[in-house]
Design an enzyme around this catalytic site. Structure first.
Site, PDB file in Angstrom:
ATOM      1  N   ASN A   1     -13.363   2.387  -2.415  1.00  0.00           N
ATOM      2  CA  ASN A   1     -12.332   3.347  -2.779  1.00  0.00           C
ATOM      3  C   ASN A   1     -12.724   3.976  -4.116  1.00  0.00           C
ATOM      4  O   ASN A   1     -13.510   3.396  -4.865  1.00  0.00           O
ATOM      5  CB  ASN A   1     -10.978   2.649  -2.891  1.00  0.00           C
ATOM      6  CG  ASN A   1      -9.819   3.618  -3.009  1.00  0.00           C
ATOM      7  OD1 ASN A   1      -9.931   4.774  -2.589  1.00  0.00           O
ATOM      8  ND2 ASN A   1      -8.719   3.172  -3.585  1.00  0.00           N
TER       9      ASN A   1
ATOM     10  N   HIS B   1       0.797  -1.222   0.000  1.00  0.00           N
ATOM     11  CA  HIS B   1       0.000   0.000   0.000  1.00  0.00           C
ATOM     12  C   HIS B   1       0.832   1.276   0.000  1.00  0.00           C
ATOM     13  O   HIS B   1       0.270   2.367  -0.081  1.00  0.00           O
ATOM     14  CB  HIS B   1      -0.921   0.018   1.221  1.00  0.00           C
ATOM     15  CG  HIS B   1      -1.995  -1.013   1.174  1.00  0.00           C
ATOM     16  ND1 HIS B   1      -1.837  -2.267   1.706  1.00  0.00           N
ATOM     17  CD2 HIS B   1      -3.237  -0.988   0.644  1.00  0.00           C
ATOM     18  CE1 HIS B   1      -2.952  -2.965   1.517  1.00  0.00           C
ATOM     19  NE2 HIS B   1      -3.810  -2.226   0.890  1.00  0.00           N
TER      20      HIS B   1
ATOM     21  N   ARG C   1     -15.092  -2.236   1.727  1.00  0.00           N
ATOM     22  CA  ARG C   1     -14.936  -0.789   1.718  1.00  0.00           C
ATOM     23  C   ARG C   1     -14.958  -0.321   0.273  1.00  0.00           C
ATOM     24  O   ARG C   1     -14.726  -1.109  -0.655  1.00  0.00           O
ATOM     25  CB  ARG C   1     -13.653  -0.332   2.417  1.00  0.00           C
ATOM     26  CG  ARG C   1     -12.379  -0.648   1.680  1.00  0.00           C
ATOM     27  CD  ARG C   1     -11.149  -0.202   2.455  1.00  0.00           C
ATOM     28  NE  ARG C   1     -11.056   1.248   2.563  1.00  0.00           N
ATOM     29  CZ  ARG C   1     -10.381   2.023   1.725  1.00  0.00           C
ATOM     30  NH1 ARG C   1      -9.745   1.485   0.687  1.00  0.00           N
ATOM     31  NH2 ARG C   1     -10.316   3.322   1.916  1.00  0.00           N
TER      32      ARG C   1
END
Length: 389
Positions: free
Chosen positions: A260, A228, A258
């Site tokens: 993004n 990351h 999630r």
């Protein structure tokens, strides 16, 4: 109350041994190596870039902004097959672009085989992940897919592609390619297997043909922070480490998700570093009059699943694309995008990646009449507005 189907967890049954790979001839891949099929769908996400969403496709888009402002936070929540739009309602979503997506993946792997890699110790996790994906795709889309297993014999049916595959669990010679690649070629979105060692994870297997500004070949075998980072912002680094700690507690049968997002020019799926010589020219035309159709919202719907037998984590990055003009047919989304991009925090690293932000904010301002918007990501309408001129 709506009944939510749980994410299946394979029972703790004896697992057949994984047979060593051999040089024995494997069965053919089927339509995913058929030149006519690949050519027929090859200009949607590449080439002529003919990608378009239908009205239904726009309404099921996983719009990323739940409020009129943007801030950096982990935003992880249970992936329970519920959500504001249809994109959230399946474990491994398929949509109207399915055939184009699998053709694009096949073309990309044929051009660059490094997009599919796995370290040797991940073979057990590959087989478990393959059947986990098959089981969930059959559960969520029973008209399109079927899966069954008796002992070590499995049957997978993919009706959109005309595939009926009998295989033996653990026997690589009964599949056209390794298990993870086999099922990844038949799903939308990238898939990475994370191997947990100590208090971190390593990207030790995966099929990635839709990377946005990064290279899977570069991170194979890397740990969580290397995958990351490095990123320059303190807020971004804090989010990455918190996500690692939350993933460590991930349990089988309790997946997390999630959303993004990013903006890019033109609806190209492969914007990896390997493909940069191609997609860099998507930015040649930045004229204001074309921005509504050339600036694309790219939403990366990330999902995490813990496999019960191998303890590996399945990390899915399912990508959705939509132009500004398409999204602005939902009035709430148009108003919200204007406010988010207008007030975007310039200290965030993402600020520099917003293509032609001032001109885009100016165009979006026509939709913002000062109305109060409802909380959440939902479109709040079932019929789209007419396209803006």
């Amino acid at each position: 109350m709506t009944t939510v189907s749980p994410i299946p967890v394979a029972p703790a049954a004896p697992v057949p041994p994984i047979r060593p790979q051999t040089t024995q001839t494997r069965p053919p891949m089927g339509p995913l190596t058929d030149p006519a099929f690949l050519a027929r769908h090859g200009d949607v996400y590449a080439g002529a870039l003919t990608f378009r969403n239908s009205d239904a496709g726009i309404l099921r888009f996983p719009f990323p902004f739940a409020a009129d402002s943007h801030r950096m936070y982990v935003n992880i929540e249970p992936h329970d097959r519920t959500g504001a739009t249809g994109a959230f309602h399946a474990a491994f979503d398929i949509d109207e672009h399915y055939l184009a997506a699998v053709a694009e993946r096949a073309n990309t792997i044929a051009r660059d085989p490094t997009r599919s890699q796995a370290l040797p110790h991940m073979m057990e996790a590959q087989w478990e992940a393959m059947e986990f994906v098959m089981e969930n795709m059959a559960l969520d889309f029973p008209q399109q897919f079927s899966f069954s297993r008796e002992g070590d014999r499995g049957l997978w049916i993919n009706r959109p592609l005309g595939i009926e595959r009998h295989y033996t669990f653990g026997d690589a010679t009964t599949l056209p390619c390794d298990p993870l690649e086999y099922i990844a070629r038949q799903m939308q979105g990238d898939i990475i297997l994370l191997d947990q060692r100590g208090d971190t994870f390593f990207a030790d297997a995966g099929v990635v043909t839709e990377a946005s500004g990064w290279s899977f070949d570069f991170i194979v075998g890397a740990d969580w922070m290397s995958i990351h980072g490095p990123v320059p912002g303190k807020a971004e680094n804090s989010v990455i480490d918190r996500a690692r700690r939350m993933t460590l507690s991930l349990a089988p049968g309790a997946p997390q998700r999630r959303v993004n997002w990013m903006l890019q020019m033109r609806p190209r799926m492969d914007v990896s570093m390997e493909n940069r010589p191609v997609w860099m020219h998507d930015y040649d035309d930045r004229s204001a009059e074309h921005l509504p159709d050339t600036v694309v919202m790219r939403v990366e719907f990330q999902q995490l699943y813990r496999l019960p037998r191998s303890n590996a984590v399945v990390f899915v990055l399912r990508n959705y694309l939509s132009t500004m003009r398409e999204l602005c047919r939902v009035r709430k989304w148009a108003v919200r995008m204007h406010r988010v991009f207008r007030d975007f925090d310039p200290t965030l690293d993402r600020y520099a990646t917003l293509p032609e932000r001032p001109a885009l904010v100016e165009w979006l301002s026509r939709f913002d009449d000062g109305r109060e918007t409802s909380p959440g990501r939902g479109p709040d309408q079932s019929v789209l507005d007419a396209p803006a001129s």
